[in-house]
Design a protein around this motif. Structure first.
Motif, PDB file in Angstrom:
ATOM      1  N   LEU A 377      33.964  43.330  40.169  1.00  0.00           N
ATOM      2  CA  LEU A 377      35.440  43.112  39.962  1.00  0.00           C
ATOM      3  C   LEU A 377      34.848  42.072  41.581  1.00  0.00           C
ATOM      4  O   LEU A 377      35.601  41.245  41.897  1.00  0.00           O
ATOM      5  CB  LEU A 377      36.798  44.279  39.972  1.00  0.00           C
ATOM      6  N   ARG A 378      34.436  43.001  42.824  1.00  0.00           N
ATOM      7  CA  ARG A 378      34.569  42.299  44.248  1.00  0.00           C
ATOM      8  C   ARG A 378      33.666  40.469  43.875  1.00  0.00           C
ATOM      9  O   ARG A 378      33.403  39.881  44.321  1.00  0.00           O
ATOM     10  CB  ARG A 378      33.422  43.228  44.800  1.00  0.00           C
ATOM     11  N   ALA A 380      33.516  39.403  41.615  1.00  0.00           N
ATOM     12  CA  ALA A 380      34.353  38.207  40.817  1.00  0.00           C
ATOM     13  C   ALA A 380      35.369  37.513  41.848  1.00  0.00           C
ATOM     14  O   ALA A 380      35.866  36.621  41.506  1.00  0.00           O
ATOM     15  CB  ALA A 380      35.362  39.102  39.836  1.00  0.00           C
ATOM     16  N   GLY A 381      35.547  38.163  43.400  1.00  0.00           N
ATOM     17  CA  GLY A 381      36.331  38.001  43.827  1.00  0.00           C
ATOM     18  C   GLY A 381      37.840  38.460  44.060  1.00  0.00           C
ATOM     19  O   GLY A 381      38.463  37.680  45.023  1.00  0.00           O
ATOM     20  N   VAL A 382      38.166  40.027  43.449  1.00  0.00           N
ATOM     21  CA  VAL A 382      38.992  40.426  43.324  1.00  0.00           C
ATOM     22  C   VAL A 382      38.924  41.391  45.174  1.00  0.00           C
ATOM     23  O   VAL A 382      38.246  41.505  45.755  1.00  0.00           O
ATOM     24  CB  VAL A 382      39.156  42.037  42.711  1.00  0.00           C
ATOM     25  N   ASP A 383      40.549  40.940  45.297  1.00  0.00           N
ATOM     26  CA  ASP A 383      40.491  41.618  46.628  1.00  0.00           C
ATOM     27  C   ASP A 383      40.495  43.107  47.068  1.00  0.00           C
ATOM     28  O   ASP A 383      41.318  43.259  45.630  1.00  0.00           O
ATOM     29  CB  ASP A 383      41.699  41.001  47.454  1.00  0.00           C
ATOM     30  N   THR A 386      43.956  44.441  45.681  1.00  0.00           N
ATOM     31  CA  THR A 386      43.949  44.735  44.089  1.00  0.00           C
ATOM     32  C   THR A 386      42.772  46.349  43.620  1.00  0.00           C
ATOM     33  O   THR A 386      43.798  46.986  42.864  1.00  0.00           O
ATOM     34  CB  THR A 386      43.688  43.746  43.843  1.00  0.00           C
ATOM     35  N   GLU A 477      36.268  35.164  35.981  1.00  0.00           N
ATOM     36  CA  GLU A 477      36.225  34.819  37.035  1.00  0.00           C
ATOM     37  C   GLU A 477      38.179  35.658  36.697  1.00  0.00           C
ATOM     38  O   GLU A 477      38.291  36.636  37.184  1.00  0.00           O
ATOM     39  CB  GLU A 477      36.427  34.417  38.621  1.00  0.00           C
ATOM     40  N   GLN A 478      38.821  34.565  36.217  1.00  0.00           N
ATOM     41  CA  GLN A 478      40.430  34.579  36.149  1.00  0.00           C
ATOM     42  C   GLN A 478      40.667  36.188  34.787  1.00  0.00           C
ATOM     43  O   GLN A 478      42.136  36.612  35.284  1.00  0.00           O
ATOM     44  CB  GLN A 478      40.875  33.426  35.394  1.00  0.00           C
ATOM     45  N   ALA A 481      40.421  39.709  37.599  1.00  0.00           N
ATOM     46  CA  ALA A 481      40.579  39.511  38.520  1.00  0.00           C
ATOM     47  C   ALA A 481      42.489  39.606  37.530  1.00  0.00           C
ATOM     48  O   ALA A 481      43.290  40.487  38.107  1.00  0.00           O
ATOM     49  CB  ALA A 481      41.619  37.670  38.738  1.00  0.00           C
ATOM     50  N   ALA A 484      42.312  43.143  37.034  1.00  0.00           N
ATOM     51  CA  ALA A 484      42.042  44.546  37.556  1.00  0.00           C
ATOM     52  C   ALA A 484      43.281  44.697  38.313  1.00  0.00           C
ATOM     53  O   ALA A 484      43.616  45.864  39.038  1.00  0.00           O
ATOM     54  CB  ALA A 484      41.274  43.550  39.245  1.00  0.00           C
ATOM     55  N   ARG A 485      44.230  44.006  37.967  1.00  0.00           N
ATOM     56  CA  ARG A 485      45.975  43.954  38.480  1.00  0.00           C
ATOM     57  C   ARG A 485      46.956  44.637  37.160  1.00  0.00           C
ATOM     58  O   ARG A 485      47.644  45.341  37.126  1.00  0.00           O
ATOM     59  CB  ARG A 485      46.750  43.170  38.925  1.00  0.00           C
TER      60      ARG A 485
END
Length: 584
Positions: A377-378, A380-383, A386, A477-478, A481, A484-485
């Motif tokens: 996930l990192r 993929a750009g997940v903060d 999250t 990535e979408q 993301a 991940a939530r």
């Protein structure tokens, strides 16, 4: 201009001798007063048994207790000549060049791994560090001419080879195929230490080395064909899921909520797909390679053609026998897992043998999967906020001392989010419906439309977020993301539900799988519960969940485009789960 050499005369010789004599006299007279503090002696003696490989920082030689300090390349300072103690200078700092720097702390390995062995002179015996059907962690295993060799003086102490390996053929549920996948001595064999020496050992009288070449570090060898590996679920949520559980558990690795991205398990250096080519372990959407590379960015991957190279290199009929030696190997085999009692008789999931073995041993922490999940996930750009949803929810529930049993209800008696149970605010609750209406195996169109409408009304009423996902229209990535939530993931049985392995594990995390009535498959049910989530199987207007799990069944209509669902039933399950009913 090139100089022309001339012969030395007697005068030259006399001057050279006189100079040498003068130097000898001066050094003999002044030697005790000379400062040798800058002299360096390089010690290069290396043990013949243990070799510390600078390229493998997690493989260390055992400590030596003799003065020879074998196994190291040391810079040794000679002892200084005795000198009178300097006069004490009160309250004064030492001169800059004389200050004592703090001793440099050696970087310790994450675990005490066995030392690398110099196989040119030693043939170490094979040991098993951990084993479950289809999952075997070896130390010092060998391969020659396509056969895995176990070198041991006690072969009876090892599991039967049918629980460790197979012929690697694709699986079919026929007596002939089952028999064809049973391993023989051509697949895995035992050698005594003397037999190994006779086969691969060098002649010491001729100063010959053993004909064994080490593949250093930690290796995954995957002994199965591409039949299942090229599928997102079977690769990531089954094989990788099981491999990581077994690897974490075998080393008793800890994962802390404060740093859930980190593990103290040893790193994995390479993966070898012995029966699958370069495209044989990749799925069409591309998630297998995406997940594997982002979770293990330094990993080297070898495939069937590379394995064949290793086989050919050790199979020359005109050369003495040779072998590859692997320091540490997690050897996995799908057919061998199906011979185990859990996979073969209960779950039909090879990862079940790995995870259940480690759970029963008490070697898996709650967050064992998090290092892989967070790495992906990192990438993929997940903060970070999250990524911490699950950890924060657990902490909130643990801190709540007024937890009430049963469901939370509003003033009008309707169900609502039970913060004391979920650990989530309404704004944190995310419902994700993965639509398959553009794929084979999907809902009746009117039922799909009614479900979307009911989910929208429910989420609006509670202040929850809703995502209706058509995966084929989103980037990786979408998709990641959103996963991940996600608190509740639902959809018709299909590959998109594999994203559940990227969901945060909260006290109310849920997977709702819609089947054609009376149909059921183990895939996502098993994975959800292995992660600590609740799974519901929906048959139109009824649902089933543990302990009333359905039996596996594939009725007519299972793969079709006329799967019914009654939307109010789905809404009921979601609201009851978030309100605190159906706890694990």
């Amino acid at each position: 201009m090139v100089g022309i050499a001339r012969p030395r005369t007697l005068r030259d010789v006399a001057l050279i001798c006189l100079g040498a004599a003068a130097m000898h006299f001066l050094t003999s007279f002044l030697g005790p007063f000379a400062d040798h503090s800058s002299s360096i002696i390089v010690k290069t003696q290396v043990s013949s048994e243990y070799v510390q490989d600078a390229g493998q920082p997690n493989v260390f030689a055992p400590p030596q207790h003799d003065s020879s300090n074998h196994g190291h390349l040391d810079v040794v300072q000679p002892p200084p000549a005795p000198a009178p103690a300097p006069a004490k200078q009160p309250d004064s700092a030492p001169a800059r060049d004389q200050r004592q720097l703090p001793a440099q702390e050696l970087i310790k390995p994450p675990k005490d791994l066995p030392a690398a062995v110099d196989t040119s002179t030693t043939i170490p015996e094979t040991t098993i560090l951990s084993h479950a059907p289809g999952w075997t962690l070896f130390q010092n295993i060998y391969m020659s001419n396509g056969t895995m060799y176990i070198v041991t003086s006690r072969p009876s102490s090892f599991p039967d080879i049918s629980l460790m390996t197979s012929t690697g053929l694709p699986a079919e549920n026929t007596p002939e195929n089952i028999a064809a996948r049973m391993p023989t001595a051509d697949d895995m064999a035992f050698l005594t230490p003397q037999e190994a020496q006779d086969r691969w050992g060098g002649d010491a009288d001729k100063l010959e080395k053993n004909r064994i070449w080490t593949v250093p570090g930690n290796t995954f060898i995957i002994n199965e064909p591409s039949q299942f590996l090229d599928h997102y679920y079977h690769f990531c949520a089954e094989w990788l899921f099981g491999a990581w559980a077994f690897w974490q558990g075998a080393w008793k690795a800890a994962v802390s909520p404060d740093s859930a991205a980190k593990t103290d398990a040893p790193p994995v250096h390479r993966a070898i797909f012995a029966n699958a080519g370069a495209h044989g372990w990749r799925d069409r959407p591309g998630f297998n390679s995406y997940v594997f590379r982002s979770a293990f960015p330094a990993l080297t991957v070898e495939v069937l053609e590379d394995w064949d190279d290793r086989i050919i290199a050790t199979s020359s009929p005109t050369a003495p026998a040779r072998a590859w030696h692997f320091d540490i190997v997690l050897f996995t085999d799908r057919s061998a897992s199906f011979r185990g009692p859990i996979c073969g008789s209960q779950t039909q999931r090879i990862a079940a043998e790995a995870t259940e073995h480690m759970r029963k041993a008490g070697n898996l922490t709650k967050l064992w999967w998090e290092p892989v999940r967070r790495a992906v996930l990192r990438f993929a750009g997940v903060d970070e906020r999250t990524l911490d949803i699950g950890v924060r929810a657990d902490a909130a529930v643990a801190a709540n001392t007024r937890m009430q049993p049963g469901a939370a209800t509003g003033a009008d008696g309707s169900l609502k989010n039970n913060l004391a149970v979920s650990g989530l605010y309404d704004s944190d609750i995310v419902i994700t419906y993965i639509s398959r209406q553009a794929s084979r195996r999907h809902l009746l169109d009117p039922d799909h439309a009614a479900l979307v409408e009911a989910l929208e009304e429910m989420c609006k009423r509670h202040g929850w977020e809703l995502n209706v996902v058509e995966a084929e229209k989103l980037s990786k990535e979408q998709q990641l993301a959103i996963a991940a939530r996600t608190t509740v993931m639902l959809g018709v049985h299909g590959n998109g539900l594999t994203h559940l392995i990227m969901m945060p594990v909260t006290p109310v995390s849920t997977v709702i799988e819609i089947f054609y009535p009376q149909g059921f498959a183990q895939d996502y049910h098993w994975t959800a519960h292995a992660l600590g989530m609740r799974h519901f199987a929906i048959w139109n207007d009824t649902y089933r969940t543990l302990p009333n799990k359905p039996d596996v069944s594939y009725p007519d209509g299972f793969q079709g485009t006329e799967i019914p669902v009654y939307a109010p039933t789905v809404v009921q399950v979601i609201e009851e789960r978030i309100a605190g009913l159906h706890p694990l």
